[in-house]
Design an enzyme around this catalytic site. Sequence first.
Site, PDB file in Angstrom:
ATOM      1  N   ARG A  69      36.589  42.265  50.823  1.00  0.00           N
ATOM      2  CA  ARG A  69      35.423  42.379  49.944  1.00  0.00           C
ATOM      3  C   ARG A  69      34.842  40.969  49.750  1.00  0.00           C
ATOM      4  NH1 ARG A  69      35.477  46.113  44.948  1.00  0.00           N
ATOM      5  NH2 ARG A  69      33.273  46.081  45.497  1.00  0.00           N
ATOM      6  N   ASP A 114      31.392  38.894  38.908  1.00  0.00           N
ATOM      7  CA  ASP A 114      32.163  38.839  40.153  1.00  0.00           C
ATOM      8  C   ASP A 114      32.129  37.447  40.762  1.00  0.00           C
ATOM      9  OD1 ASP A 114      33.006  41.795  40.819  1.00  0.00           O
ATOM     10  OD2 ASP A 114      31.076  41.794  39.818  1.00  0.00           O
ATOM     11  N   ARG A 129      40.104  47.570  42.079  1.00  0.00           N
ATOM     12  CA  ARG A 129      38.762  46.979  42.091  1.00  0.00           C
ATOM     13  C   ARG A 129      38.583  46.214  40.782  1.00  0.00           C
ATOM     14  NH1 ARG A 129      37.547  48.425  37.607  1.00  0.00           N
ATOM     15  NH2 ARG A 129      35.480  47.526  37.948  1.00  0.00           N
TER      16      ARG A 129
HETATM   17  O1  MRU Z   1      32.859  46.982  42.891  1.00  0.00           O
HETATM   18  P1  MRU Z   1      33.815  46.708  41.765  1.00  0.00           P
HETATM   19  O2  MRU Z   1      34.115  47.871  40.908  1.00  0.00           O
HETATM   20  O3  MRU Z   1      35.017  45.944  42.205  1.00  0.00           O
HETATM   21  O4  MRU Z   1      32.913  45.754  40.903  1.00  0.00           O
HETATM   22  C1  MRU Z   1      33.346  44.690  40.269  1.00  0.00           C
HETATM   23  C2  MRU Z   1      33.215  44.950  38.866  1.00  0.00           C
HETATM   24  O5  MRU Z   1      34.087  45.553  38.326  1.00  0.00           O
HETATM   25  C3  MRU Z   1      32.049  44.564  38.115  1.00  0.00           C
HETATM   26  O6  MRU Z   1      30.994  44.040  38.727  1.00  0.00           O
HETATM   27  C4  MRU Z   1      32.468  44.010  36.801  1.00  0.00           C
HETATM   28  O7  MRU Z   1      31.455  44.136  35.914  1.00  0.00           O
HETATM   29  C5  MRU Z   1      32.925  42.603  36.900  1.00  0.00           C
HETATM   30  S1  MRU Z   1      34.503  42.474  37.537  1.00  0.00           S
HETATM   31  C6  MRU Z   1      35.432  42.083  36.206  1.00  0.00           C
END
Ligand code: MRU
Length: 347
Positions: free
Chosen positions: A91, A231, A51
Site C-alpha cells: 500500500r 495517512d 488497515r
Molecule cells: O484505507 P484505510 O482504511 O487503510 O485508510 C486509512 C485510514 O484509516 C484513514 O485514512 C484514517 O482516517 C487515517 S489512518 C489512522
Amino acid sequence: MKVNGKHYRTVSMEQQTIYMINQNLLPFKFEIVALNSLQESCEAINNMTVRGAGAIGSAAGFALAQAALQASKQNYLREIELAKKAIESTRPTAQNLFSATHFVYKAALESPEKAYQAAHDFAQADVEACRKIGINGNSIITENMCIATHCNAGWLAFTDYGSALAPIYEAKTLGKKPFVYVDETRPRGQGARLTAWELQQENVPHRIIADNAAAFFMQRGEIDMYIVGADRIAINGDTANKIGTLEKAIVAYEFGIPFYIAAPLSTVDFSCKSGNEIPIEFRSEREILYQSGYDKEGVWREIVVASPNSMAINPAFDVTPAKYIAGYITEHGILSAEDLADYFPNY
Ligand code: MRU
C-alpha cells in the site's frame, strides 16, 4: 482496547506468527487471523484485513521481522531486502508503513532477533504515541461536544487507542459526554462499519451519517469540531487522509468549524515538502460497484450496487491543504503546521 470485555491489540506478533483482527469481517464477525509467512502478511495488508495507517505500520514492521526470522543464512541480506520491497509495495500512501520498514530493516541488518525486537518497539511506540494523543486531544474537547469524524482512525487503525478517536475516549472517561457524527466513508464504509462498531464497544453515543450529509449538519450548527486521522503528512502540513476528507475540511472551514488532524509523528513524511508529492493509492473499481456483508442467514454475499455495465474509478485518499487544518494533535501536543518541521531532526 477491549472487545466484549477482553483486552486485544489490533496487530501483534509472537515467535514467527503475526496476529491481527480481521477488519474485513467487522462489524459482523470478530475474528483473529494468524499469518505465518511474508506472503500471507503482505496479502493481509494489501487486502485490508489490517488497515489504518498505524496498524499497517505495525503490521509492516512485524512482517519484516517475520521475513528476517525465516530468511536463509546464505542469502539473508538479499532476502530481507526483497522482503522490505514486497512489504512496501502493498500500500503506497500510509507513511507509517515506510517508517516501520525503515526502522526494522536497520535492525534486521544486525540480526533477525534485533529485527524482532525493533518491530515490537515500533508497535509499542505507536501505542504510547496514541495514548498521549488521547490525553492531548482531550484538552480541546468541552462538555457535551458534538464531534464529527471521517473513516476510522480509532484503535482498529492503530496498534491500540487510535488517533482521532483517542481524545474522544479520554473525554468520555472523564465524564464530558461527547457525541460523535460518523461519516459512513464510502466506498469501503470504514466509518459505518468500523468506527460505529468501535464507538459501540466504548459506549460512546453516535450516529452514522451519509457521506453527503456532513455539510447539512455543519450548516445547522450541529457539529462543533471535526477530528480525523492522517495517512501521510507533508512537512508543510498538507495531509493525505481517506477520500472525502478534503471536502469535509473545506466545508468546515467555510462554517468556521475547527478541523483537526490527529496523528503520531510517524505519519509525517519529512522528505515530502507538500501534499503534491504524496503518492495516492487507487484501488479496485469493485469497491465502488459492489458491496459485501452477511445476509440474514449468515451467508457472506457480494451484491452489485451500481449500473453493472459502468466502470468506476477509485482514489483511496485525498490531500487536504494545511490552510484548512486548525491543528495537529500529536504525542508532542497540539502543533501548528509551522511546528511540524521543528521535529525533523528527531526523525
Ligand atoms: O484505507 P484505510 O482504511 O487503510 O485508510 C486509512 C485510514 O484509516 C484513514 O485514512 C484514517 O482516517 C487515517 S489512518 C489512522
